[in-house]
Design a protein around this motif. Structure first.
Motif, PDB file in Angstrom:
ATOM      1  N   LEU A 170       0.826  -1.208   0.000  1.00 36.44           N
ATOM      2  CA  LEU A 170       0.000   0.000   0.000  1.00 36.44           C
ATOM      3  C   LEU A 170       0.859   1.256   0.000  1.00 36.44           C
ATOM      4  N   ALA A 171       2.124   1.116  -0.396  1.00 35.95           N
ATOM      5  CA  ALA A 171       3.070   2.235  -0.309  1.00 35.95           C
ATOM      6  C   ALA A 171       2.616   3.447  -1.110  1.00 35.95           C
ATOM      7  N   LYS A 172       2.081   3.224  -2.304  1.00 34.29           N
ATOM      8  CA  LYS A 172       1.641   4.324  -3.158  1.00 34.29           C
ATOM      9  C   LYS A 172       0.362   4.935  -2.604  1.00 34.29           C
ATOM     10  N   HIS A 173       0.317   6.259  -2.532  1.00 35.97           N
ATOM     11  CA  HIS A 173      -0.862   6.911  -1.988  1.00 35.97           C
ATOM     12  C   HIS A 173      -2.067   6.651  -2.880  1.00 35.97           C
ATOM     13  N   PRO A 174      -3.197   6.183  -2.312  1.00 32.57           N
ATOM     14  CA  PRO A 174      -4.352   5.805  -3.133  1.00 32.57           C
ATOM     15  C   PRO A 174      -5.101   6.974  -3.758  1.00 32.57           C
ATOM     16  N   LYS A 175      -4.961   8.168  -3.208  1.00 31.87           N
ATOM     17  CA  LYS A 175      -5.717   9.315  -3.715  1.00 31.87           C
ATOM     18  C   LYS A 175      -4.853  10.317  -4.467  1.00 31.87           C
ATOM     19  N   TRP A 176      -3.685  10.621  -3.923  1.00 31.23           N
ATOM     20  CA  TRP A 176      -2.881  11.712  -4.478  1.00 31.23           C
ATOM     21  C   TRP A 176      -1.419  11.295  -4.685  1.00 31.23           C
ATOM     22  N   PRO A 177      -1.175  10.230  -5.463  1.00 30.56           N
ATOM     23  CA  PRO A 177       0.212   9.780  -5.658  1.00 30.56           C
ATOM     24  C   PRO A 177       1.077  10.795  -6.397  1.00 30.56           C
ATOM     25  N   GLU A 178       0.438  11.707  -7.130  1.00 32.41           N
ATOM     26  CA  GLU A 178       1.209  12.719  -7.855  1.00 32.41           C
ATOM     27  C   GLU A 178       1.717  13.814  -6.923  1.00 32.41           C
ATOM     28  N   TYR A 179       1.196  13.877  -5.712  1.00 35.75           N
ATOM     29  CA  TYR A 179       1.613  14.894  -4.751  1.00 35.75           C
ATOM     30  C   TYR A 179       2.326  14.314  -3.525  1.00 35.75           C
ATOM     31  N   ILE A 180       1.858  13.179  -3.047  1.00 37.48           N
ATOM     32  CA  ILE A 180       2.377  12.638  -1.792  1.00 37.48           C
ATOM     33  C   ILE A 180       3.274  11.440  -2.072  1.00 37.48           C
ATOM     34  N   PRO A 181       4.548  11.482  -1.681  1.00 39.80           N
ATOM     35  CA  PRO A 181       5.470  10.381  -1.952  1.00 39.80           C
ATOM     36  C   PRO A 181       5.033   9.081  -1.292  1.00 39.80           C
ATOM     37  N   ALA A 182       5.438   7.973  -1.885  1.00 35.86           N
ATOM     38  CA  ALA A 182       5.118   6.653  -1.348  1.00 35.86           C
ATOM     39  C   ALA A 182       5.590   6.550   0.101  1.00 35.86           C
ATOM     40  N   LYS A 183       4.767   5.917   0.932  1.00 33.19           N
ATOM     41  CA  LYS A 183       5.051   5.700   2.350  1.00 33.19           C
ATOM     42  C   LYS A 183       5.369   7.004   3.093  1.00 33.19           C
ATOM     43  N   ASP A 184       4.777   8.097   2.624  1.00 32.19           N
ATOM     44  CA  ASP A 184       4.934   9.401   3.315  1.00 32.19           C
ATOM     45  C   ASP A 184       6.398   9.779   3.504  1.00 32.19           C
ATOM     46  N   ALA A 185       7.210   9.512   2.510  1.00 26.53           N
ATOM     47  CA  ALA A 185       8.651   9.761   2.633  1.00 26.53           C
ATOM     48  C   ALA A 185       8.988  11.222   2.348  1.00 26.53           C
ATOM     49  N   TYR A 186       8.505  12.108   3.194  1.00 32.41           N
ATOM     50  CA  TYR A 186       8.794  13.523   3.033  1.00 32.41           C
ATOM     51  C   TYR A 186       8.743  14.219   4.395  1.00 32.41           C
ATOM     52  N   ARG A 187       9.317  15.413   4.431  1.00 26.20           N
ATOM     53  CA  ARG A 187       9.328  16.235   5.635  1.00 26.20           C
ATOM     54  C   ARG A 187       8.230  17.300   5.555  1.00 26.20           C
ATOM     55  N   LYS A 188       7.551  17.505   6.654  1.00 25.71           N
ATOM     56  CA  LYS A 188       6.577  18.602   6.791  1.00 25.71           C
ATOM     57  C   LYS A 188       6.260  18.696   8.283  1.00 25.71           C
TER      58      LYS A 188
END
Length: 264
Positions: A170-188
């Motif tokens: 389920l790593a790929k975001h089901p709704k917004w994969p073009e915005y949110i990296p797989a497995k939430d791999a980002y800082r915010k």
């Protein structure tokens, strides 16, 4: 465990992302937001739980008072025969509070000198409701002036710190994969104001160093627009963190009769 008579409350919640782990486990989840339509919507899950999307103007404190009264009446008005409130959360609008919008504060202050006090009150009202319900809770906002207008947050986190709660398939975001990296791999950096025995979950981080700016995703940076869509995506709870919160707090529900009798 049968969770069909337990509810989870979420305020200022349009996407319902933070409620999904609870609904999958069989809870009845109530997402209140002014953006929902009058007819409402119910999203059903295989585990027997559901998310009800209910239109509510939460900037009107009388609506919070009526919500408290309905919950104390046993939630019959929401079509649920329940004895327990499991958890509560809130995502008050951050437009007038987040430091990312500081460049516009002065212009807004000229129009309404109390614009930030009003915005802070909306978060404070959420805490007052959840405290009265004696239910574990968190209130989420980005880095903002809430720290000075209200109180300092109890916790801070980045999405990547909980990314490994998301299963590989389920790593790929089901709704917004073009915005949110797989497995939430980002800082915010996100702040939490918590109470009533809320348990901050253990971190299970993923590597986000491959993303732009030492983890600050290019996709997320595209969400700087003023449209309601981009605001909703920006405010959606990271999936890994939502799962982690559920796992850490799923056994903390409060019996309604106990709450009404004033017991702890």
């Amino acid at each position: 465990m049968d969770n069909s008579n337990k509810i989870v409350i979420s305020l200022y919640d349009y996407t319902g992302e933070a409620l999904i782990p609870w609904a999958k486990a069989g809870y009845t989840c109530l997402a209140f937001d002014i953006q929902h339509n009058e007819q409402g919507k119910i999203q059903m899950f295989d585990g027997g739980g559901r998310i009800e999307y209910i239109k509510k103007d939460l900037h009107n404190i009388e609506n919070l008072h009526s919500l408290y009264d309905r919950l104390m009446a046993g939630v019959q008005a929401f079509g649920v025969t329940t004895k327990e409130i499991a958890f509560a959360m809130a995502f008050p609008v951050c437009t007038d509070l987040a430091v990312s919008g500081a460049a516009h504060f002065e212009a807004k202050r000229k129009i309404d000198p109390d614009f930030q006090k009003k915005a802070a009150d909306y978060a404070i009202w959420c805490e007052e409701l959840f405290t009265a319900l004696k239910v574990p809770f968190f209130i989420e906002n980005p880095v903002s002036v809430l720290s000075s207008l209200w109180r300092k947050p109890d916790y801070k986190f980045h999405p990547f710190e909980y990314g490994d709660y998301i299963p590989e398939h389920l790593a790929k975001h089901p709704k917004w994969p073009e915005y949110i990296p797989a497995k939430d791999a980002y800082r915010k950096k996100t702040c939490l104001w918590t109470g009533n025995d809320f348990q901050m979950p253990e971190q299970k981080p993923v590597d986000c160093s491959a993303y732009y700016g030492n983890g600050y995703s290019k996709q997320i940076m595209k969400l700087g627009g003023k449209t309601q869509k981009t605001k909703n995506i920006r405010s959606a709870t990271p999936r890994g963190f939502a799962i982690a919160v559920y796992e850490a707090n799923k056994n903390k529900s409060k019996n309604l009769l106990t709450i009404m009798e004033g017991k702890t």
